[in-house]
Design an enzyme around this catalytic site. Structure first.
Site, PDB file in Angstrom:
ATOM      1  N   CYS A 110     -27.050  56.348   1.521  1.00 11.63           N
ATOM      2  CA  CYS A 110     -27.090  55.584   0.277  1.00 11.63           C
ATOM      3  C   CYS A 110     -25.834  55.910  -0.525  1.00 11.63           C
ATOM      4  O   CYS A 110     -25.430  57.073  -0.613  1.00 11.63           O
ATOM      5  CB  CYS A 110     -28.339  55.958  -0.524  1.00 11.63           C
ATOM      6  SG  CYS A 110     -28.533  55.010  -2.051  1.00 11.63           S
ATOM      7  N   HIS A 153     -34.283  48.399   1.803  1.00 12.05           N
ATOM      8  CA  HIS A 153     -33.577  49.494   1.128  1.00 12.05           C
ATOM      9  C   HIS A 153     -33.158  49.060  -0.279  1.00 12.05           C
ATOM     10  O   HIS A 153     -33.315  49.816  -1.247  1.00 12.05           O
ATOM     11  CB  HIS A 153     -32.348  49.912   1.965  1.00 12.05           C
ATOM     12  CG  HIS A 153     -31.524  50.998   1.353  1.00 12.05           C
ATOM     13  ND1 HIS A 153     -31.396  52.250   1.906  1.00 12.05           N
ATOM     14  CD2 HIS A 153     -30.762  51.009   0.228  1.00 12.05           C
ATOM     15  CE1 HIS A 153     -30.602  52.988   1.144  1.00 12.05           C
ATOM     16  NE2 HIS A 153     -30.202  52.265   0.123  1.00 12.05           N
ATOM     17  N   GLU A 154     -32.663  47.823  -0.393  1.00 10.69           N
ATOM     18  CA  GLU A 154     -32.199  47.337  -1.709  1.00 10.69           C
ATOM     19  C   GLU A 154     -33.349  47.052  -2.667  1.00 10.69           C
ATOM     20  O   GLU A 154     -33.280  47.425  -3.842  1.00 10.69           O
ATOM     21  CB  GLU A 154     -31.332  46.079  -1.547  1.00 10.69           C
ATOM     22  CG  GLU A 154     -30.123  46.225  -0.645  1.00 10.69           C
ATOM     23  CD  GLU A 154     -29.351  47.510  -0.849  1.00 10.69           C
ATOM     24  OE1 GLU A 154     -28.776  47.999   0.134  1.00 10.69           O
ATOM     25  OE2 GLU A 154     -29.332  48.050  -1.972  1.00 10.69           O
ATOM     26  N   HIS A 157     -34.605  50.078  -4.334  1.00 10.72           N
ATOM     27  CA  HIS A 157     -33.816  50.517  -5.502  1.00 10.72           C
ATOM     28  C   HIS A 157     -34.313  49.852  -6.781  1.00 10.72           C
ATOM     29  O   HIS A 157     -34.271  50.448  -7.865  1.00 10.72           O
ATOM     30  CB  HIS A 157     -32.327  50.200  -5.317  1.00 10.72           C
ATOM     31  CG  HIS A 157     -31.566  51.233  -4.544  1.00 10.72           C
ATOM     32  ND1 HIS A 157     -31.506  52.550  -4.907  1.00 10.72           N
ATOM     33  CD2 HIS A 157     -30.802  51.116  -3.434  1.00 10.72           C
ATOM     34  CE1 HIS A 157     -30.743  53.219  -4.042  1.00 10.72           C
ATOM     35  NE2 HIS A 157     -30.310  52.368  -3.126  1.00 10.72           N
TER      36      HIS A 157
END
Ligand code: NB4
Ligand code: NI
Length: 183
Positions: A110, A153-154, A157
């Site tokens: 990351c 993954h995004e 966030h």
């Protein structure tokens, strides 16, 4: 242009916040920010530009990583068939997903985490995502493979979740039920 100094690092509280929905249609400012996020990713993949500005390579970026707690993400990557997946999205939402899981055999990194954290990061093998594009039009994406992993993954966030939250703390490489390595 966005450079590494604009990317906040693990420990910054914004990375653990749930980001706010973007009002649709997006403002000119939100559109400009989202475009700059895609520009960063493309720059980070250009050997000369990345070297000149000391950019870490990336295939995705979420607005909280530049300390903007809004539900905006950009992705720019090729899948295993060489198809380009380039997305600038507002308010992405996983509306359905496979039971089967997958993971990157070499784990994940990351841009907001400076150290390597080894381990299996289980992701859904396939996801269906609803979102709004840069012009505020609704769209639906069905993704698998690396695009699917990167999308998850995004979106994590945007919900204050870091990739290592998914790693088994007792045994980082313990086989995960119903999960198969990508490739
Ligand atoms: C897998 C990979 N992760 C890279 N970095 N990490 C990231 O993108 C983080 C997001 C990714 C971590 C796992 C899934 C999503 C950023 N994240 O923190 C955003 O939230 C890469 F850079 C990379 N590639 C392969 C393709 N290559 C094409 C040519 O240019 C170099 C590029 C390198 N593949
Ligand atoms: Ni990240």
């Amino acid at each position: 242009m966005i450079t590494m100094k604009d990317i906040i690092r693990d420990g910054h509280p914004t990375l653990r916040k749930v980001a706010e929905e973007v009002t649709i249609p997006p403002t000119e400012e939100d559109r400009a920010v989202l475009k700059s996020m895609l520009e960063f990713i493309i720059n980070s993949q250009d050997e000369e530009i990345a070297k000149k500005y000391d950019l870490r390579p990336g295939i995705g970026l979420a607005a909280p990583q530049i300390n903007i707690s809004k539900r905006m993400i950009a992705l720019h990557l090729e899948d295993e068939k060489g198809k380009l997946h380039s997305y600038t999205l507002f308010n992405p939402k996983i509306v359905s997903h496979s039971v089967e899981k997958t993971y990157l055999p070499n784990g994940e990194g990351c841009l907001s985490v400076d150290e390597v954290i080894p381990g299996i990061v289980p992701r859904y093998a396939r996801v269906t995502v609803k979102a709004f594009d840069i012009d505020g039009n609704e769209l639906k994406l069905r993704l698998k493979g690396l695009p699917s992993i990167a999308m998850q993954h995004e979106i994590d966030h945007l919900n204050g979740i870091m990739f290592y939250d998914h790693i088994n703390k007792d045994d980082p490489f313990k086989p995960v039920e119903n999960a198969f390595p990508l490739e």
